[in-house]
Design a protein around this motif. Sequence first.
Motif, PDB file in Angstrom:
ATOM      1  N   VAL A  98      -0.909  -4.230 -17.739  1.00 56.01           N
ATOM      2  CA  VAL A  98       0.304  -3.867 -17.010  1.00 56.01           C
ATOM      3  C   VAL A  98       0.992  -2.697 -17.688  1.00 56.01           C
ATOM      4  CG1 VAL A  98       2.662  -4.609 -16.401  1.00 56.01           C
ATOM      5  CG2 VAL A  98       0.724  -6.119 -15.945  1.00 56.01           C
ATOM      6  N   TYR A 132      -1.439   0.341 -16.855  1.00 60.70           N
ATOM      7  CA  TYR A 132      -1.702   0.734 -15.470  1.00 60.70           C
ATOM      8  C   TYR A 132      -0.577   0.374 -14.499  1.00 60.70           C
ATOM      9  CZ  TYR A 132      -6.353   1.460 -17.319  1.00 60.70           C
ATOM     10  OH  TYR A 132      -7.414   1.886 -18.066  1.00 60.70           O
ATOM     11  N   TYR A 190       2.022  -0.975 -11.864  1.00 66.10           N
ATOM     12  CA  TYR A 190       2.097  -1.765 -10.635  1.00 66.10           C
ATOM     13  C   TYR A 190       0.729  -2.100 -10.049  1.00 66.10           C
ATOM     14  CZ  TYR A 190       6.859  -0.151 -11.073  1.00 66.10           C
ATOM     15  OH  TYR A 190       8.102   0.123 -11.559  1.00 66.10           O
ATOM     16  N   LEU A 191      -0.253  -1.269 -10.295  1.00 60.83           N
ATOM     17  CA  LEU A 191      -1.604  -1.535  -9.797  1.00 60.83           C
ATOM     18  C   LEU A 191      -2.111  -2.879 -10.330  1.00 60.83           C
ATOM     19  CD1 LEU A 191      -4.138  -0.700  -8.251  1.00 60.83           C
ATOM     20  CD2 LEU A 191      -4.871   0.544 -10.301  1.00 60.83           C
ATOM     21  N   VAL A 192      -1.838  -3.172 -11.582  1.00 62.64           N
ATOM     22  CA  VAL A 192      -2.266  -4.450 -12.157  1.00 62.64           C
ATOM     23  C   VAL A 192      -1.531  -5.608 -11.495  1.00 62.64           C
ATOM     24  CG1 VAL A 192      -2.380  -5.831 -14.278  1.00 62.64           C
ATOM     25  CG2 VAL A 192      -2.934  -3.396 -14.335  1.00 62.64           C
ATOM     26  N   VAL A 231      -0.511  -5.676  -8.388  1.00 64.11           N
ATOM     27  CA  VAL A 231      -1.166  -5.841  -7.091  1.00 64.11           C
ATOM     28  C   VAL A 231      -2.492  -6.589  -7.262  1.00 64.11           C
ATOM     29  CG1 VAL A 231      -2.297  -4.635  -5.167  1.00 64.11           C
ATOM     30  CG2 VAL A 231      -0.100  -3.817  -6.022  1.00 64.11           C
ATOM     31  N   VAL A 232      -3.307  -6.163  -8.199  1.00 65.99           N
ATOM     32  CA  VAL A 232      -4.626  -6.779  -8.403  1.00 65.99           C
ATOM     33  C   VAL A 232      -4.477  -8.230  -8.846  1.00 65.99           C
ATOM     34  CG1 VAL A 232      -6.730  -6.727  -9.816  1.00 65.99           C
ATOM     35  CG2 VAL A 232      -5.826  -4.615  -8.834  1.00 65.99           C
ATOM     36  N   THR A 251      12.472   0.781  -9.664  1.00 68.14           N
ATOM     37  CA  THR A 251      11.361   0.017 -10.232  1.00 68.14           C
ATOM     38  C   THR A 251      11.381  -1.428  -9.750  1.00 68.14           C
ATOM     39  OG1 THR A 251      12.618  -0.371 -12.265  1.00 68.14           O
ATOM     40  CG2 THR A 251      11.079   1.509 -12.250  1.00 68.14           C
ATOM     41  N   ALA A 259       4.775  -4.351  -4.993  1.00 65.99           N
ATOM     42  CA  ALA A 259       3.463  -4.659  -5.579  1.00 65.99           C
ATOM     43  C   ALA A 259       3.131  -6.139  -5.428  1.00 65.99           C
ATOM     44  CB  ALA A 259       3.429  -4.247  -7.052  1.00 65.99           C
ATOM     45  N   GLY A 284      -0.079  -7.375  -3.044  1.00 68.67           N
ATOM     46  CA  GLY A 284      -1.149  -8.176  -3.646  1.00 68.67           C
ATOM     47  C   GLY A 284      -1.215  -9.581  -3.090  1.00 68.67           C
TER      48      GLY A 284
END
Length: 170
Positions: free
Chosen positions: A13, A16, A18-20, A22-23, A55, A62, A66
């Motif tokens: 986190v 990376y 917000y991508l993490v 989501v994943v 944020t 996010a 996800g």
Amino acid sequence: MFEDLAQTVLDLVSTYGYLVVVVFTFLEASMLFPLLPSEVVVPGAAALLVVGPVTFALFVAAVVVGTTIGSLFAYHTFGERGRSAIDATEYVGVSASDFERGEQWFRKWGESSVCWGRLLPFLRSVISVPAGFAGMARWKFTLYSAVGAAAFGAGVALAVRTGMGFLGYG
């Protein structure tokens, strides 16, 4: 074991962002990786990522993306494959009795349990299964999942950040 796994996710986190989120929320909601519950990772991710209104909104988005996509995956998998899909999930530590409890909640509380069920630790992921079995309308399932996920993400972010002067208060 969970501490190491949680720390690894939080390290990801911080690298990376917000991508993490989501994943991770996809993996949990889809039932592909239910071993590390959101209660362990999402508050830590909120503490790392949420520092103000923008944020905060990105974090909630996010979680919504996800969770909703993961929930739709589980909804379709179990809706199409039925009970045979439950046997395939035993290897990840989700038992048939766990699914049965989710079904009982769904029968008792109806379609609205998809929305507020996203706020409850056990029910958050499993509620997609009985919704899929019952053939709940996809648009309604998607809407209820997104609203519940937004409430969960916002609630966690607010709880984590409230004492830290979040949004200029405190």
